[in-house]
Design an enzyme around this catalytic site. Sequence first.
Site, PDB file in Angstrom:
ATOM      1  N   LYS A 158       0.867  -1.288  -0.160  1.00  8.77           N
ATOM      2  CA  LYS A 158      -0.051  -0.095  -0.144  1.00  8.77           C
ATOM      3  C   LYS A 158       0.687   1.279   0.037  1.00  8.77           C
ATOM      4  CE  LYS A 158      -3.551  -0.361   2.806  1.00  8.77           C
ATOM      5  NZ  LYS A 158      -4.215  -0.525   4.166  1.00  8.77           N
ATOM      6  N   GLY A 165      -8.590   4.340  -2.463  1.00  7.47           N
ATOM      7  CA  GLY A 165      -8.281   2.932  -3.068  1.00  7.47           C
ATOM      8  C   GLY A 165      -7.255   2.766  -4.027  1.00  7.47           C
ATOM      9  N   LEU A 203      -6.127  -9.224   4.289  1.00  9.28           N
ATOM     10  CA  LEU A 203      -7.277  -9.894   4.932  1.00  9.28           C
ATOM     11  C   LEU A 203      -8.320 -10.395   4.035  1.00  9.28           C
ATOM     12  CD1 LEU A 203      -7.731  -7.363   8.008  1.00  9.28           C
ATOM     13  CD2 LEU A 203      -6.612  -9.627   8.090  1.00  9.28           C
ATOM     14  N   HIS A 208     -15.981  -3.604   6.919  1.00  5.46           N
ATOM     15  CA  HIS A 208     -15.346  -2.229   7.402  1.00  5.46           C
ATOM     16  C   HIS A 208     -16.019  -1.624   8.535  1.00  5.46           C
ATOM     17  CE1 HIS A 208     -13.752   2.003   6.417  1.00  5.46           C
ATOM     18  NE2 HIS A 208     -14.563   2.227   7.162  1.00  5.46           N
ATOM     19  N   HIS A 235     -13.747   0.354  -3.368  1.00  6.61           N
ATOM     20  CA  HIS A 235     -13.442   1.012  -2.111  1.00  6.61           C
ATOM     21  C   HIS A 235     -14.187   2.038  -1.604  1.00  6.61           C
ATOM     22  CE1 HIS A 235     -10.470  -2.379  -2.046  1.00  6.61           C
ATOM     23  NE2 HIS A 235      -9.850  -1.657  -3.162  1.00  6.61           N
ATOM     24  N   GLU A 275     -10.516   3.999  11.414  1.00  6.62           N
ATOM     25  CA  GLU A 275     -11.154   2.932  10.633  1.00  6.62           C
ATOM     26  C   GLU A 275     -10.401   1.336  10.608  1.00  6.62           C
ATOM     27  OE1 GLU A 275     -12.960   5.343   6.704  1.00  6.62           O
ATOM     28  OE2 GLU A 275     -11.231   4.450   6.359  1.00  6.62           O
ATOM     29  N   ASN A 289      -9.587   9.164   9.592  1.00  4.25           N
ATOM     30  CA  ASN A 289      -9.861  10.247   8.899  1.00  4.25           C
ATOM     31  C   ASN A 289      -9.991  11.518   9.779  1.00  4.25           C
ATOM     32  OD1 ASN A 289      -9.707   9.252   6.285  1.00  4.25           O
ATOM     33  ND2 ASN A 289     -11.801   8.320   6.711  1.00  4.25           N
ATOM     34  N   ARG A 291     -11.436  14.335  10.004  1.00  3.26           N
ATOM     35  CA  ARG A 291     -12.409  15.220   9.762  1.00  3.26           C
ATOM     36  C   ARG A 291     -13.878  14.676   9.753  1.00  3.26           C
ATOM     37  NH1 ARG A 291     -14.247  12.448   5.354  1.00  3.26           N
ATOM     38  NH2 ARG A 291     -12.713  11.091   4.198  1.00  3.26           N
ATOM     39  N   ARG A 337     -26.261   6.498   0.004  1.00  5.92           N
ATOM     40  CA  ARG A 337     -25.637   7.638  -0.639  1.00  5.92           C
ATOM     41  C   ARG A 337     -26.434   7.540  -1.987  1.00  5.92           C
ATOM     42  NH1 ARG A 337     -19.085   8.280   0.422  1.00  5.92           N
ATOM     43  NH2 ARG A 337     -19.273   7.578   2.480  1.00  5.92           N
TER      44      ARG A 337
HETATM   45  P1  ADP Z   1      -7.864   4.463   0.917  1.00  2.17           P
HETATM   46  O1  ADP Z   1      -7.281   5.327   1.935  1.00  2.17           O
HETATM   47  O2  ADP Z   1      -6.938   4.440  -0.348  1.00  2.17           O
HETATM   48  O3  ADP Z   1      -9.144   4.257   1.042  1.00  2.17           O
HETATM   49  P2  ADP Z   1      -7.509   2.167   3.018  1.00  2.17           P
HETATM   50  O4  ADP Z   1      -6.197   1.801   3.690  1.00  2.17           O
HETATM   51  O5  ADP Z   1      -8.502   3.008   3.808  1.00  2.17           O
HETATM   52  O6  ADP Z   1      -7.014   2.820   1.722  1.00  2.17           O
HETATM   53  O7  ADP Z   1      -8.304   1.012   2.346  1.00  2.17           O
HETATM   54  C1  ADP Z   1      -9.196   1.048   1.625  1.00  2.17           C
HETATM   55  C2  ADP Z   1      -9.892  -0.493   1.336  1.00  2.17           C
HETATM   56  O8  ADP Z   1      -8.985  -1.252   0.774  1.00  2.17           O
HETATM   57  C3  ADP Z   1     -10.304  -0.922   2.542  1.00  2.17           C
HETATM   58  O9  ADP Z   1     -11.866  -0.533   3.149  1.00  2.17           O
HETATM   59  C4  ADP Z   1     -10.178  -2.574   2.362  1.00  2.17           C
HETATM   60  O10 ADP Z   1     -11.317  -2.582   1.608  1.00  2.17           O
HETATM   61  C5  ADP Z   1      -9.058  -2.504   1.180  1.00  2.17           C
HETATM   62  N1  ADP Z   1      -7.823  -3.053   2.226  1.00  2.17           N
HETATM   63  C6  ADP Z   1      -6.979  -2.146   2.611  1.00  2.17           C
HETATM   64  N2  ADP Z   1      -6.102  -2.770   3.568  1.00  2.17           N
HETATM   65  C7  ADP Z   1      -6.379  -4.175   3.373  1.00  2.17           C
HETATM   66  C8  ADP Z   1      -5.767  -5.234   3.978  1.00  2.17           C
HETATM   67  N3  ADP Z   1      -4.669  -5.388   4.967  1.00  2.17           N
HETATM   68  N4  ADP Z   1      -6.643  -6.645   3.810  1.00  2.17           N
HETATM   69  C9  ADP Z   1      -7.628  -6.486   2.951  1.00  2.17           C
HETATM   70  N5  ADP Z   1      -8.156  -5.453   2.722  1.00  2.17           N
HETATM   71  C10 ADP Z   1      -7.570  -3.938   2.541  1.00  2.17           C
END
Ligand code: ADP
Length: 447
Positions: A158, A165, A203, A208, A235, A275, A289, A291, A337
């Site tokens: 990531k 996403g 995972l 979420h 996402h 989150e 987040n 905000r 939404r």
């Molecule tokens: P962004 O800021 O780009 O939205 P996030 O870290 O909040 O990124 O992750 C967005 C989505 O990506 C999560 O809601 C989930 O669906 C997927 N995701 C992120 N990390 C993982 C992980 N470790 N395992 C499985 N899915 C993940």
Amino acid sequence: MFKKVLIANRGEIALRILRACKELGIGTVAVHSTADETAMHVRLADESVCIGPPASSESYLNIHQIVAACEITGADAIHPGYGFLSENAKFAEILEAHGITFIGPSSAHIRTMGDKIEAKITAKRLGIPVVPGSEGAVNTPQEAKDIADDVGYPVIIKAASGGGGRGMKVANSADEIGAALNSARKEAGAAFGDDVVYIEKYLANPRHIEVQVMGDGVSRGVHLGERDCSLQRRHQKVFEEANSPALNEEQRNRIGEICATAIGDMGYSGAGTIEFLYENDEFYFIEMNTRLQVEHPVTEMITRIDLVNEQLHVASGNGLSFSQDEVSFMGHAIECRINAENPRTFVPSPGTISYYHPPGGLGVRVDSGVYQGYKIPPYYDSLIGKLIVHGRTRPECLMRLRRALDEFVVGGIDTTLPLFQDLVTNDDVIAGDYNIHWLEKYLAAKE
Ligand code: ADP
């Protein structure tokens, strides 16, 4: 309390903030692009200032123009809403330097939580459970492989500066690590101008679940329970509910208390959301987040606490107006939404709303800035409103939501209303039995 607040946003959230200000007797300044002259938040504000052409980069993201609008109108604070400048640490810093209050946390907290590696390290230090993975940035395929061997495949790579996403790649085995690392880096570099990436366990089928928190900016933090936002497309959240059908009271209190304590220890100011992914009875922090969130109304419905009013309270130096003991959860709330999009292809559908009849009655709330005759400009997010429904129980909430969706008529454009009419009759949705992949699979099966 503030005398005059400038609202640096548009659409339903600008109206939402305006309403809270009006109830408190605070003067309001709307800012808008040339494409938003007829928007409802502009019509209802005490004063309005045009800050530029339609492109967000020249209007709603134009810090110089927004600060100038603040100075011309004598506003003493700015509420950024969500999106646009709401998580821009530089913006918060510039306002601090101009003696204008940013209604949100300190620029330092925005900056820390805006960097996902920093955020994860901070969360871990504060006792929040995180996804197992690298302690910081990962540079070489060998480093990535070592960590993956440790946490087990699949893993996800990531972007540290990620959002929306993007910049995420899954590797199912050691063979896939090199390519995943490269492409995550490239995508992150192109999207965020920063190719730093990290790695964590992927995972398989989590939900979420996010916790709403508020801090007094000194040492006290509270939580307002959780929201389940597992129904997502690309996402992006589509349907949110509070409380989560997956948690019982003991689990809710346990994660809530961890978050509230962390927020107090940080000295965090105002509203925030922590989150998590939730799987096999375990929570894993993914981001914070700093905000107000789009889905904040479901929390308001079950706690009867006005989150924007509370943000204004904290930002004006009055601390939190309630204690944890005064937070209680009543019934169930769901938000849909409503986007101006084709409900099957999700292609945006801007244009003129020829007919508009929102639903009403007990337990029904519509947060929207649109009206009959309003022309949706093509330049911005396609969210045109949110339908939020409350019931004493989840079945009552769903029953009411079905009724409200049937009443809701928007003519002249496509909307995602038919998608929700389908969802609320689906057995899995009725049972609350879904995870973050459920909606994508459901949509793919319908094609
Ligand atoms: P962004 O800021 O780009 O939205 P996030 O870290 O909040 O990124 O992750 C967005 C989505 O990506 C999560 O809601 C989930 O669906 C997927 N995701 C992120 N990390 C993982 C992980 N470790 N395992 C499985 N899915 C993940």
